[in-house]
Design an enzyme around this catalytic site. Structure first.
Site, PDB file in Angstrom:
ATOM      1  N   LYS A   1     -19.464 -38.679 -40.332  1.00  0.00           N
ATOM      2  CA  LYS A   1     -19.943 -38.871 -41.708  1.00  0.00           C
ATOM      3  C   LYS A   1     -18.739 -38.971 -42.614  1.00  0.00           C
ATOM      4  CE  LYS A   1     -23.825 -39.028 -44.134  1.00  0.00           C
ATOM      5  NZ  LYS A   1     -25.138 -39.509 -43.671  1.00  0.00           N
TER       6      LYS A   1
HETATM    7  P1  NAD Z   1     -29.969 -43.370 -52.565  1.00  0.00           P
HETATM    8  O1  NAD Z   1     -28.719 -43.136 -53.302  1.00  0.00           O
HETATM    9  O2  NAD Z   1     -30.432 -44.758 -52.326  1.00  0.00           O
HETATM   10  O3  NAD Z   1     -31.173 -42.595 -53.318  1.00  0.00           O
HETATM   11  C1  NAD Z   1     -31.158 -41.248 -53.619  1.00  0.00           C
HETATM   12  C2  NAD Z   1     -32.361 -40.949 -54.517  1.00  0.00           C
HETATM   13  O4  NAD Z   1     -32.420 -39.539 -54.757  1.00  0.00           O
HETATM   14  C3  NAD Z   1     -32.293 -41.617 -55.880  1.00  0.00           C
HETATM   15  O5  NAD Z   1     -33.590 -42.020 -56.278  1.00  0.00           O
HETATM   16  C4  NAD Z   1     -31.812 -40.497 -56.796  1.00  0.00           C
HETATM   17  O6  NAD Z   1     -32.181 -40.682 -58.147  1.00  0.00           O
HETATM   18  C5  NAD Z   1     -32.520 -39.318 -56.157  1.00  0.00           C
HETATM   19  N1  NAD Z   1     -31.914 -38.045 -56.479  1.00  0.00           N
HETATM   20  C6  NAD Z   1     -30.607 -37.695 -56.528  1.00  0.00           C
HETATM   21  N2  NAD Z   1     -30.467 -36.424 -56.904  1.00  0.00           N
HETATM   22  C7  NAD Z   1     -31.707 -35.946 -57.090  1.00  0.00           C
HETATM   23  C8  NAD Z   1     -32.221 -34.706 -57.489  1.00  0.00           C
HETATM   24  N3  NAD Z   1     -31.400 -33.693 -57.780  1.00  0.00           N
HETATM   25  N4  NAD Z   1     -33.556 -34.573 -57.565  1.00  0.00           N
HETATM   26  C9  NAD Z   1     -34.387 -35.605 -57.269  1.00  0.00           C
HETATM   27  N5  NAD Z   1     -33.958 -36.807 -56.895  1.00  0.00           N
HETATM   28  C10 NAD Z   1     -32.642 -36.974 -56.810  1.00  0.00           C
HETATM   29  O7  NAD Z   1     -29.852 -42.559 -51.201  1.00  0.00           O
HETATM   30  P2  NAD Z   1     -30.640 -42.792 -49.845  1.00  0.00           P
HETATM   31  O8  NAD Z   1     -29.841 -43.705 -49.003  1.00  0.00           O
HETATM   32  O9  NAD Z   1     -32.060 -43.104 -50.151  1.00  0.00           O
HETATM   33  O10 NAD Z   1     -30.525 -41.347 -49.169  1.00  0.00           O
HETATM   34  C11 NAD Z   1     -31.437 -40.305 -49.494  1.00  0.00           C
HETATM   35  C12 NAD Z   1     -31.371 -39.248 -48.388  1.00  0.00           C
HETATM   36  O11 NAD Z   1     -31.703 -39.857 -47.135  1.00  0.00           O
HETATM   37  C13 NAD Z   1     -30.005 -38.607 -48.176  1.00  0.00           C
HETATM   38  O12 NAD Z   1     -30.176 -37.283 -47.745  1.00  0.00           O
HETATM   39  C14 NAD Z   1     -29.415 -39.436 -47.037  1.00  0.00           C
HETATM   40  O13 NAD Z   1     -28.414 -38.746 -46.322  1.00  0.00           O
HETATM   41  C15 NAD Z   1     -30.656 -39.643 -46.206  1.00  0.00           C
HETATM   42  N6  NAD Z   1     -30.584 -40.774 -45.285  1.00  0.00           N
HETATM   43  C16 NAD Z   1     -30.315 -42.037 -45.727  1.00  0.00           C
HETATM   44  C17 NAD Z   1     -30.299 -43.079 -44.810  1.00  0.00           C
HETATM   45  C18 NAD Z   1     -30.098 -44.517 -45.236  1.00  0.00           C
HETATM   46  O14 NAD Z   1     -30.246 -45.403 -44.386  1.00  0.00           O
HETATM   47  N7  NAD Z   1     -29.811 -44.797 -46.482  1.00  0.00           N
HETATM   48  C19 NAD Z   1     -30.518 -42.837 -43.445  1.00  0.00           C
HETATM   49  C20 NAD Z   1     -30.810 -41.529 -43.038  1.00  0.00           C
HETATM   50  C21 NAD Z   1     -30.846 -40.518 -43.968  1.00  0.00           C
END
Ligand code: NAD
Length: 412
Positions: free
Chosen positions: A102
């Site tokens: 990561k």
């Molecule tokens: P992203 O940046 O696209 O979206 C994050 C979202 O969370 C946004 O809508 C943001 O406004 C919201 N957010 C941030 N802080 C917040 C808070 N304090 N309260 C409520 N909402 C909040 O990120 P993502 O890629 O969607 O990732 C989200 C989660 O999923 C993370 O934990 C990431 O590690 C995990 N994840 C992502 C992927 C991927 O393919 N993108 C894969 C596996 C896991």
């Protein structure tokens, strides 16, 4: 409790069930390599700003290491170590030929201009290009990064090593990305929910269920969209600025269009307001935390009124919250399985890049479905035979696979 300690607790709960032994346990809980680089960037107004970037490579026993790149102000070494180890277990749960890694840069991603984000990304790649690579460590998008970021990583890396699209996944589709990658984590959340309902839902399907989704970025918005397409009722969604709810169900495509126009779910006219605390306590069938880690903790786990939690985010549930939820009878579908759709389609993208090929979206989605169904079957069978929660079962499955590869390769 920090993110890393939390992940270690989950690891230990499984290693105890497996009787893993100290020697291999020590090896599997220690990262292989950690890189920390200063990233000095000229900002648009001429100032120099220095950010700190990390890459933690946790384990490579099953193949090149794989894991996202996060731009967020809370990024620190503890969090990146935790997320790197989760990637080792996640790639093993869905049986991909990868290890775990990561990376992240501590920064306010939304305050950077596009040019600043590009300069920061390229500088970071300058600092880590010799430890990443298509057969070493392959970054992907995470919080605060997306397809454009991955295009810059590919381009900067290729300046040192020659044209190398397979160094990074989650690229734009017209720049060696894969069809289906953008939606893949959300689609995997949908498939995980379907399998969970088949196993424990007493005949209910997605179409019969109500949902609350925290986070409306890549994972949350795609999960909500696909759940809505399947006939599920999404009662509430939130993002960093606030949230919205409608007891009759939100029209998710309309909310997506609103977010495209305004940048937030807040203010969407066909719904009332909803705080993040209210969202987590929504009375619904399925809660999908899809924002950040540690959002379900010992202070609020007792308020959860969902029957199922499908962890779209990494590490959303603290160890203490997990125990409270278990006692309440909530079925928690763990992150290392539930959000593995993203890394699975990243694997497909990597294979397509290495083969200089491109698959149809149907082929990608169908293969993703197969992977998610197979992994659920294995995880559930361990849960049933060992009488442990799904999370422990997922760790047992993953640790077993990584430990087996490690012992065949030899530790020293
Ligand atoms: P992203 O940046 O696209 O979206 C994050 C979202 O969370 C946004 O809508 C943001 O406004 C919201 N957010 C941030 N802080 C917040 C808070 N304090 N309260 C409520 N909402 C909040 O990120 P993502 O890629 O969607 O990732 C989200 C989660 O999923 C993370 O934990 C990431 O590690 C995990 N994840 C992502 C992927 C991927 O393919 N993108 C894969 C596996 C896991």
């Amino acid at each position: 409790m920090g993110a890393l300690e939390n992940t270690l607790r989950y690891f230990k709960a499984a290693s105890k069930v497996m009787d893993l032994g100290d020697r291999i346990e020590r090896f599997l809980t220690t990262p292989r390599r950690e890189v920390s680089v200063e990233v000095t960037v000229e900002m648009d107004d001429g100032r120099l700003e220095t950010f700190v970037g990390f890459r933690v490579q946790h384990n490579a026993a099953r193949g090149p290491m794989k894991g996202g790149l996060r731009y967020h102000h809370q990024v620190d070494l503890d969090e990146v170590r935790s997320l790197a180890s989760l990637m080792t277990w996640k790639t093993a749960v869905v049986d991909l030929p990868f290890g775990g890694a990561k990376g992240g840069i501590a920064c306010r991603a939304d305050a950077l201009s596009e040019r600043e984000a590009e300069r920061m990304t390229r500088k970071f790649v300058d600092g880590i290009h010799d430890v990443i690579g298509p057969h070493k460590d392959i970054p992907a998008p995470d919080v605060g990064t997306g397809a454009q970021t991955m295009a810059w990583v590919m381009d900067q890396y290729s300046k040192y090593h020659g044209f190398s699209p397979a160094v990074v996944t989650g690229k734009p589709v017209d720049l060696h990305g894969s069809l289906g990658r953008e939606a893949a984590t959300g689609r995997g959340v949908l498939f995980a929910t379907e399998e969970t309902l088949k196993a424990y839902g007493k005949g209910k399907t997605v179409a019969d269920c109500t949902f609350a989704v925290q986070g409306f970025g890549n994972v949350g918005s795609w999960a909500a969209r696909l759940i809505h397409e399947k006939g599920g009722t999404v009662l509430a969604v939130t993002d960093v600025k606030g949230g919205i709810r409608n007891p009759k169900g939100l029209s998710v495509p309309d909310v997506v269009a609103w977010v495209h126009r305004t940048g937030t779910v807040v203010g969407y006219p066909e719904a009332g307001p909803c705080t993040n605390d209210e969202l987590l306590a929504t009375k619904c069938d399925v809660l999908v935390p899809a924002a950040l880690d540690g959002v379900l903790h010992k202070g609020n786990a007792k308020d959860v009124r969902a029957k199922f939690i499908v962890e779209g985010a990494n590490g959303p549930t603290s160890w203490e919250a997990d125990e409270i939820l278990q006692k309440k009878g909530v079925v928690v579908v763990p992150d290392i399985y539930a959000n593995a759709g993203g890394v699975t389609v990243s694997y497909f993208e990597w294979v397509q890049n290495l083969q200089v090929d491109s698959w149809t979206e149907e082929a990608v989605n169908e293969r993703l479905h197969r992977k998610m169904v197979q992994a659920f079957g294995k995880m559930r069978s361990i849960a049933d035979t060992r009488k442990v929660p799904l999370r422990t079962a997922a760790f047992v499955l993953a640790i077993g696979r990584v430990a087996s590869a490690t012992s065949k390769l030899g530790i020293s």
